[in-house]
Write a protein that holds these residues in place. Sequence first.
Motif, PDB file in Angstrom:
ATOM      1  N   UNK A 255       0.842  -1.201   0.000  1.00 35.77           N
ATOM      2  CA  UNK A 255       0.000   0.000   0.000  1.00 35.77           C
ATOM      3  C   UNK A 255       0.870   1.242   0.000  1.00 35.77           C
ATOM      4  N   UNK A 256       0.240   2.395  -0.148  1.00 36.82           N
ATOM      5  CA  UNK A 256       0.905   3.678  -0.007  1.00 36.82           C
ATOM      6  C   UNK A 256       2.112   3.875  -0.896  1.00 36.82           C
ATOM      7  N   UNK A 257       3.170   4.414  -0.321  1.00 31.59           N
ATOM      8  CA  UNK A 257       4.378   4.715  -1.081  1.00 31.59           C
ATOM      9  C   UNK A 257       5.000   3.461  -1.663  1.00 31.59           C
ATOM     10  N   UNK A 258       4.991   2.366  -0.905  1.00 28.07           N
ATOM     11  CA  UNK A 258       5.570   1.123  -1.390  1.00 28.07           C
ATOM     12  C   UNK A 258       4.871   0.601  -2.627  1.00 28.07           C
ATOM     13  N   UNK A 259       3.561   0.644  -2.613  1.00 34.10           N
ATOM     14  CA  UNK A 259       2.819   0.189  -3.786  1.00 34.10           C
ATOM     15  C   UNK A 259       3.075   1.110  -4.985  1.00 34.10           C
ATOM     16  N   UNK A 260       3.086   2.405  -4.742  1.00 34.43           N
ATOM     17  CA  UNK A 260       3.338   3.352  -5.829  1.00 34.43           C
ATOM     18  C   UNK A 260       4.719   3.137  -6.432  1.00 34.43           C
ATOM     19  N   UNK A 261       5.705   2.871  -5.582  1.00 32.74           N
ATOM     20  CA  UNK A 261       7.064   2.605  -6.057  1.00 32.74           C
ATOM     21  C   UNK A 261       7.099   1.311  -6.863  1.00 32.74           C
TER      22      UNK A 261
ATOM     23  N   UNK B 247       3.622  -7.447   4.797  1.00 30.81           N
ATOM     24  CA  UNK B 247       3.186  -8.302   5.891  1.00 30.81           C
ATOM     25  C   UNK B 247       1.773  -8.819   5.673  1.00 30.81           C
ATOM     26  N   UNK B 248       1.086  -8.247   4.669  1.00 26.87           N
ATOM     27  CA  UNK B 248      -0.284  -8.637   4.338  1.00 26.87           C
ATOM     28  C   UNK B 248      -0.315  -9.393   3.016  1.00 26.87           C
ATOM     29  N   UNK B 249      -0.716 -10.644   3.061  1.00 27.04           N
ATOM     30  CA  UNK B 249      -0.788 -11.445   1.837  1.00 27.04           C
ATOM     31  C   UNK B 249      -1.834 -10.899   0.874  1.00 27.04           C
ATOM     32  N   UNK B 250      -2.929 -10.403   1.418  1.00 29.77           N
ATOM     33  CA  UNK B 250      -3.982  -9.841   0.573  1.00 29.77           C
ATOM     34  C   UNK B 250      -3.469  -8.649  -0.224  1.00 29.77           C
ATOM     35  N   UNK B 251      -2.744  -7.767   0.442  1.00 30.41           N
ATOM     36  CA  UNK B 251      -2.220  -6.588  -0.244  1.00 30.41           C
ATOM     37  C   UNK B 251      -1.147  -6.963  -1.265  1.00 30.41           C
TER      38      UNK B 251
ATOM     39  N   UNK C  63       0.568  -7.241  -6.883  1.00 27.68           N
ATOM     40  CA  UNK C  63       1.150  -8.119  -7.903  1.00 27.68           C
ATOM     41  C   UNK C  63       0.207  -8.252  -9.094  1.00 27.68           C
ATOM     42  N   UNK C  64      -1.078  -8.417  -8.802  1.00 27.83           N
ATOM     43  CA  UNK C  64      -2.079  -8.526  -9.863  1.00 27.83           C
ATOM     44  C   UNK C  64      -2.154  -7.232 -10.667  1.00 27.83           C
ATOM     45  N   UNK C  65      -2.106  -6.103  -9.963  1.00 23.30           N
ATOM     46  CA  UNK C  65      -2.153  -4.795 -10.626  1.00 23.30           C
ATOM     47  C   UNK C  65      -0.994  -4.632 -11.597  1.00 23.30           C
ATOM     48  N   UNK C  66       0.196  -5.022 -11.173  1.00 24.62           N
ATOM     49  CA  UNK C  66       1.385  -4.890 -12.017  1.00 24.62           C
ATOM     50  C   UNK C  66       1.284  -5.799 -13.233  1.00 24.62           C
TER      51      UNK C  66
ATOM     52  N   UNK D  64       2.355  12.534   3.752  1.00 19.37           N
ATOM     53  CA  UNK D  64       1.931  11.856   2.529  1.00 19.37           C
ATOM     54  C   UNK D  64       0.651  11.079   2.821  1.00 19.37           C
ATOM     55  N   UNK D  65      -0.287  11.151   1.888  1.00 16.92           N
ATOM     56  CA  UNK D  65      -1.557  10.441   2.056  1.00 16.92           C
ATOM     57  C   UNK D  65      -1.358   8.939   1.832  1.00 16.92           C
ATOM     58  N   UNK D  66      -1.089   8.199   2.913  1.00 19.98           N
ATOM     59  CA  UNK D  66      -0.887   6.755   2.822  1.00 19.98           C
ATOM     60  C   UNK D  66      -1.554   6.054   3.994  1.00 19.98           C
ATOM     61  N   UNK D  67      -1.508   4.721   3.937  1.00 22.44           N
ATOM     62  CA  UNK D  67      -2.126   3.907   4.978  1.00 22.44           C
ATOM     63  C   UNK D  67      -1.332   3.905   6.281  1.00 22.44           C
ATOM     64  N   UNK D  68      -0.112   4.493   6.288  1.00 23.96           N
ATOM     65  CA  UNK D  68       0.671   4.482   7.515  1.00 23.96           C
ATOM     66  C   UNK D  68      -0.049   5.234   8.629  1.00 23.96           C
ATOM     67  N   UNK D  69      -0.920   6.172   8.234  1.00 21.71           N
ATOM     68  CA  UNK D  69      -1.688   6.896   9.257  1.00 21.71           C
ATOM     69  C   UNK D  69      -2.581   5.949  10.036  1.00 21.71           C
ATOM     70  N   UNK D  70      -2.891   4.802   9.442  1.00 18.07           N
ATOM     71  CA  UNK D  70      -3.698   3.799  10.133  1.00 18.07           C
ATOM     72  C   UNK D  70      -2.976   3.144  11.289  1.00 18.07           C
ATOM     73  N   UNK D  71      -1.633   3.298  11.328  1.00 19.88           N
ATOM     74  CA  UNK D  71      -0.874   2.746  12.456  1.00 19.88           C
ATOM     75  C   UNK D  71      -0.869   3.718  13.640  1.00 19.88           C
ATOM     76  N   UNK D  72      -1.471   4.896  13.458  1.00 19.43           N
ATOM     77  CA  UNK D  72      -1.642   5.832  14.569  1.00 19.43           C
ATOM     78  C   UNK D  72      -3.002   5.546  15.194  1.00 19.43           C
ATOM     79  N   UNK D  73      -3.008   4.874  16.317  1.00 13.35           N
ATOM     80  CA  UNK D  73      -4.267   4.417  16.914  1.00 13.35           C
ATOM     81  C   UNK D  73      -4.718   5.253  18.102  1.00 13.35           C
ATOM     82  N   UNK D  74      -3.771   5.744  18.891  1.00 12.90           N
ATOM     83  CA  UNK D  74      -4.122   6.544  20.067  1.00 12.90           C
ATOM     84  C   UNK D  74      -3.032   7.582  20.285  1.00 12.90           C
TER      85      UNK D  74
END
Length: 250
Positions: free
Chosen positions: A15-21, A37-41, A46-49, A188-198
Motif C-alpha cells: 500500500x501507499x508509497x511502497x505500492x506506488x514505487x 506483511x499482508x498477503x492480501x495486499x 502483484x495482480x495490478x502490475x 503523505x496520504x498513505x495507509x501508515x496513518x492507520x498505524x496511529x491508533x491513540x
Amino acid sequence: MRLSDKVVIVTGAGSGMGRAIAELFAKEGAKVVASDISEERINEVSTSIKEAGGEALGILANVAKESDVQQLIDRTVQAYGTVDILVNNAGIMDNFIPVGEVTHEHWERVLGVNLNGPMYASRAVLKIMLEKGKGVIINNASVGGLFGARGGAAYVASKHALIGLTKNTAAVYGSKGIRTNAIAPGGVNTAISGTITAPNQLGMEAIGRAGSAPMGEAQEIAYAALFLASDESSFVNGVVLTADGGWTAH
C-alpha cells in the motif's frame, strides 16, 4: 525505460508509497518483488502490475524478522538470479509517544520494523551486489529523521538511525559501485496513518508547534525513488532527498 530488466525488491509494497514505487518501477521495466506483511495486499499489487503488463512476484515477509528477510532475498534470487535494487520502504508510526512514556515493547516494535528491517535486508543484498560490483539501496526515511518534532521518540530515533545507516553504507560501499540514498518524505496520504491508533497528547503538542504539513501523494515519492534508482542519479550517493512540499523549509 529507465529500469529495464532490473530486479527490484520493495518492502512494504502492499500500500501507499511502497505500492506506488512497485507499480512505477514495473512500468519502467523492472522485475518487481513486492513484499509486505499482508498477503492480501501483496496479491493486489502483484495482480495490478501484471494486468498492466509488468512482471511481479509477491512474497510475504515481516521485515522485523531476520529469517523472513533472508527468505525474501533467497526467493528473489531463486526466481530472478540476482538483486539490482533494494527499496527499504516498510515502516510504522508510533502514536507520537515521548520517551518518558514509551514502553520497552513499543520501542522494540518500532525499531524492529523501521531500522532492523532495512539493516537485515541491506546486509543480505550487499553480498550479492558486491559480487557484481554494482547495486542500489534506497531507504525510505522521513523528515522525522531530520527533526525532533515529527513523531514520537521511537519513530524519530528509528528514522534518524536509518539516515545514519544510509550514510555509513554509502561511505563504505560507494567505492564498490553500490549507491545508497534515502528519501525523507513529509506528510503523505498513505495507509501508515492507520498505524496511529491513540496519539499521545504531549507528543501531538510538540508536532503542532512544527506547523501544518502540506500533504503529498504516494506517486510523488515514487518518482523521487525512481530518480535515485536510475542511472540518472549515478553520481548521487549518501544523500537524503527531502520531499515534503516545503514543510521543513519554514
